[in-house]
Design an enzyme around this catalytic site. Structure first.
Site, mmCIF file in Angstrom:
data_model
loop_
_atom_site.group_PDB
_atom_site.id
_atom_site.type_symbol
_atom_site.label_atom_id
_atom_site.label_comp_id
_atom_site.label_asym_id
_atom_site.label_seq_id
_atom_site.Cartn_x
_atom_site.Cartn_y
_atom_site.Cartn_z
ATOM 1 N N HIS A 202 34.401 -35.266 -17.002
ATOM 2 C CA HIS A 202 34.672 -33.837 -17.097
ATOM 3 C C HIS A 202 35.380 -33.338 -15.845
ATOM 4 O O HIS A 202 34.769 -33.194 -14.784
ATOM 5 C CB HIS A 202 33.362 -33.072 -17.321
ATOM 6 N N SER B 197 33.178 -30.198 -21.874
ATOM 7 C CA SER B 197 32.472 -29.482 -20.823
ATOM 8 C C SER B 197 31.032 -29.179 -21.206
ATOM 9 O O SER B 197 30.301 -28.581 -20.429
ATOM 10 C CB SER B 197 33.206 -28.173 -20.505
ATOM 11 N N ASN C 135 28.675 -26.195 -15.777
ATOM 12 C CA ASN C 135 28.653 -25.142 -16.799
ATOM 13 C C ASN C 135 27.244 -24.708 -17.174
ATOM 14 O O ASN C 135 27.053 -23.592 -17.669
ATOM 15 C CB ASN C 135 29.440 -25.586 -18.026
ATOM 16 N N GLU D 102 32.765 -34.402 -13.033
ATOM 17 C CA GLU D 102 31.435 -34.797 -13.480
ATOM 18 C C GLU D 102 31.541 -36.062 -14.327
ATOM 19 O O GLU D 102 32.388 -36.142 -15.217
ATOM 20 C CB GLU D 102 30.801 -33.692 -14.330
#
Length: 293
Positions: free
Chosen positions: A142, A121, A192, A154
């Protein structure tokens, strides 16, 4: 070398790993789920079966689809079971040295055409790829947690990732019915990079006494229409994972605004990691969660 992905290996049967195995099997892929012990694999399969059964009860899938998905998942206690996979996805703890060790071991077993992916991540895909024998066939995939429910994945190319690998990964994710967001290979990618500093700021708000746990979570749920408060979400993600991502951001971007809150560090040092340890910003050991601060 073009790759037709038919068989997918998943390293790690925890929350992310069993979720990825779940959606891949449901989409018709053969899946090999790998972990270091039979007990972990048994627990992972129990979670998959429970989540599939929940989908049946909600009429999202049929009972026949559930049975077929379960039948497509094989369990492997050693990485030898991944040898004939077309794509292998690593879902280990968010620590670079652990991931590097896994890639070193698994790449020696895989066929030359196999694609290797990390579900990291936050960690550099370029750097992880450079530790393998196939940087051009390495990519970041991800998934969001919980995998069966979250629509986004992602995709992150490393500097060496070739077009064939990228297109094969895009096709794989599309077959899962997920929406793709392509991110450049910068610390923490897109989701994130935005989400974790918000959570970290919520922890600073608690640390500085601006509000208590309940007030902060209520403020963001009722004042910003977030489905979960940031401290509740941190407990769900895992405070150790939150800290690891903030450390990657702080070190990778060298900006003081990403400094992990000392209170987050303290909770992790105490082993209060959130839901998975039954204590974080809330105590989950009773009938209902109770704030710990």
């Amino acid at each position: 070398m073009a790759v037709m992905i038919k068989k997918v290996g998943v390293i790690g049967s925890g929350q992310m790993g069993n979720g990825i195995a779940h959606v891949a099997a449901l989409a018709g892929f053969g899946v090999v789920l790998n972990d270091i012990s039979a007990e972990r694999l048994k627990s992972g399969m129990a979670t998959i079966n429970g989540n599939l059964s929940r989908q049946v009860s909600k009429k999202v899938i049929t009972e026949d689809a559930r049975k077929q998905a379960v039948g497509r998942i094989a369990l492997a206690e050693t990485m030898d079971g991944l040898a004939d996979c077309d794509l292998v996805i690593e879902t280990a703890v968010e620590k670079e040295e652990v991931k590097r060790k896994i890639f070193h071991e698994v790449c020696a077993l895989l066929k030359p055409s196999a694609i290797v992916a990390s579900n990291t991540s936050s960690i550099s895909i370029t750097r992880l790829a450079a530790s393998t024998d196939r940087p051009e066939r390495f990519i970041g995939i991800h998934f969001m947690n919980p995998v069966p429910l979250m629509e986004l994945v992602e995709l992150i190319r490393g500097i060496a990732t070739d077009d064939t690998t990228f297109e094969a990964a895009k096709e794989f994710v599309a077959k899962l019915g997920k929406h793709i967001a392509v991110s450049e290979d910068f610390p923490a990618f897109i989701v994130n990079r935005i989400l974790l500093p918000m959570i970290n700021e919520a922890i600073y708000t608690l640390y500085e006494g601006v509000g208590n746990v309940e007030a902060i979570d209520a403020a963001m749920k009722l004042g910003a229409h977030h489905p979960m408060g940031p401290l509740e979400l941190a407990d769900f993600i895992g405070l150790d994972t939150c800290l690891s991502i903030m450390q990657v951001l702080h070190e990778g971007l060298a900006d003081s605004k990403y400094r992990p809150c000392p209170l987050l560090v303290k909770y992790v040092e105490a082993g209060w990691l959130g839901r998975k340890t039954q204590r974080g910003f809330y105590d989950y050991r009773g009938d209902k969660p109770i704030p710990t601060r």
